[in-house]
Design an enzyme around this catalytic site. Structure first.
Site, mmCIF file in Angstrom:
data_model
loop_
_atom_site.group_PDB
_atom_site.id
_atom_site.type_symbol
_atom_site.label_atom_id
_atom_site.label_comp_id
_atom_site.label_asym_id
_atom_site.label_seq_id
_atom_site.Cartn_x
_atom_site.Cartn_y
_atom_site.Cartn_z
ATOM 1 N N LYS A 202 0.809 -1.220 0.000
ATOM 2 C CA LYS A 202 0.000 0.000 0.000
ATOM 3 C C LYS A 202 0.842 1.269 0.000
ATOM 4 O O LYS A 202 1.857 1.351 0.687
ATOM 5 C CB LYS A 202 -0.919 0.001 1.232
ATOM 6 C CG LYS A 202 -1.955 -1.114 1.228
ATOM 7 C CD LYS A 202 -2.843 -1.016 2.451
ATOM 8 C CE LYS A 202 -3.922 -2.103 2.439
ATOM 9 N NZ LYS A 202 -4.792 -2.017 3.622
ATOM 10 N N GLY A 358 7.413 -5.256 9.890
ATOM 11 C CA GLY A 358 7.501 -6.701 10.096
ATOM 12 C C GLY A 358 8.037 -7.465 8.909
ATOM 13 O O GLY A 358 8.870 -8.362 9.058
ATOM 14 N N GLY A 381 4.488 0.840 11.964
ATOM 15 C CA GLY A 381 3.506 1.912 11.852
ATOM 16 C C GLY A 381 3.968 3.188 12.535
ATOM 17 O O GLY A 381 3.814 4.291 12.003
#
Length: 402
Positions: A202, A358, A381
């Site tokens: 994304k 990750g 994040g």
């Protein structure tokens, strides 16, 4: 950093430290920890407090139980692991709040540790609930946030709980290091050339990061699913390659395209395309701007790998977040694995590397390059959030400590 207290600003003798840690670690079906990086990085904070004859209450989340208690998401399995790491008995309580928890905390002796059950067994944790925060505040004298992985979350234990501790709140050594190292990238303080490699499926979570990095990076390498919106905007044909459709993304992309420094952004020239989204799909190499209908790009191609690695090898500061292909499929993992190797080799020659997310860390561990990286960030994040324009100062978990 001057306005943020750390554990080094307190003496914990006879004090109970309520530490918000991030022990949300990946495990296998036997509850064996696959990657203990987050716990390992919190150990120095715990040891500092124990060495000063303090008491510790650990609070953390684990998985996404959505406010429902279950053995699947219990933190109890961590007590044995922590004992092996710390050589100290670690007590456990199956609740986070209540009279029995307060009683257990009051019974702690100097140098002892109590691990409480999963915070997310309580729906209030993810709702910034003041009553829940108040109950948690009864469990410690000093609040310590050492959970960088959730520093970008507006959760009770991150943003509301610190308010009940007045000036007796601080960050741990893990958080301190993350903030300092990410600050190097946020303000372009690293040795040049500075290279940022962004990948993953994304673009939505990273489009603002690109806006910030373009102001000071020397090279921005973009791979994976993130590259296709760029190619499409340039008029390329991307076949059935995955792409996020969003007006805000398109608007920001146009803004980036008109930036005078657009030339520092490097996109793949060729990709490995497949006729379906599976490891055994038929494959071939294709220019990224002319992928046939019915085919999708699942990895960067040999020319792009060579180009990206060449840029990495001449860099002095490297940031990496996100794979450049669907690396969980072995047939489409070559690009990501060779990028990992290139970053590790360049680091060994004296470059500074910071890797987060990750998938990126998993790729490094898969190739056994994780020990060759300067620093593995514990929060993908949070790392991305901190790299957006001026966001390092106002991550919720950091702002709450000021």
């Amino acid at each position: 950093m001057k306005e943020i207290k750390t554990v080094n600003d307190f003496n914990f003798e006879n004090q109970t430290a309520l530490i918000r840690v991030d022990f949300n670690v990946p495990i296998n079906e036997y509850y064996e920890i696959i990657d203990d990086t987050r716990i390992q990085y919190s150990i120095p904070t715990i040891q500092k407090i124990i060495s000063e004859k303090g008491k510790i209450v650990l609070i953390s989340h684990f998985g996404r139980p959505k406010g429902i208690s279950s053995k699947t998401y219990s933190l109890k399995f961590l007590t044995h692991y922590l004992y092996k790491k710390l050589k100290i008995n670690v007590f456990f309580h199956e609740n986070c709040i209540g009279e029995t928890v307060v009683k257990k905390v009051n019974e702690l002796k100097n140098g002892e540790i109590l691990l409480l059950e999963n915070l997310r067994f309580y729906k209030e944790e993810e709702r910034e609930d003041k009553n829940f925060a108040y109950e948690l505040s009864k469990l410690g004298d000093i609040y310590v946030n050492d959970a960088f992985g959730v520093a970008h979350r507006f959760h009770t234990s991150i943003t509301i709980l610190p308010k009940f501790f007045g000036k007796k709140k601080c960050i741990g050594l893990l958080m301190k290091k993350e903030i300092q190292l990410l600050g190097q990238f946020s303000y372009g303080k690293g040795k040049r050339p500075i290279t940022a490699l962004l990948g993953g499926a994304k673009i939505s979570s990273k489009i603002e990061v690109i806006e910030n990095l373009i102001d000071f990076a020397d090279y921005i390498l973009i791979g994976g699913g993130m590259s296709y919106p760029f190619i499409k905007m340039k008029g390329g044909m991307i076949g059935n390659s995955m792409i996020e459709k969003d007006q805000i993304i398109e608007k920001t992309l146009k803004k980036i395209f008109f930036n005078k420094k657009m030339n520092i952004i490097h996109l793949p020239k060729d990709v490995i395309i497949a006729d379906s989204f599976k490891n055994e799909a038929n494959t071939k190499i294709s220019p990224i701007h002319s992928i046939p209908n019915g085919w999708m790009g699942l990895d960067i191609g040999p020319f792009s790998i060579k180009k990206f690695c060449k840029i990495i090898e001449k860099s002095k500061t490297i940031l990496w977040n996100g794979p450049v292909g669907v690396f969980e499929f072995s047939n489409f993992s070559l690009g990501t694995r060779l990028i990992a190797k290139s970053i590790a080799n360049t680091t060994e020659k004296g470059a500074f590397s910071l890797v987060g997310g990750g998938d990126s860390i998993a790729a490094l561990k898969m190739e056994k390059y994780d020990k060759k990286i300067s620093y593995l960030s514990t929060g993908g994040g949070a790392m991305l959030a901190s790299l957006k324009k001026n966001k390092i100062k106002i991550l919720p978990g950091i702002n709450a400590i000021k």
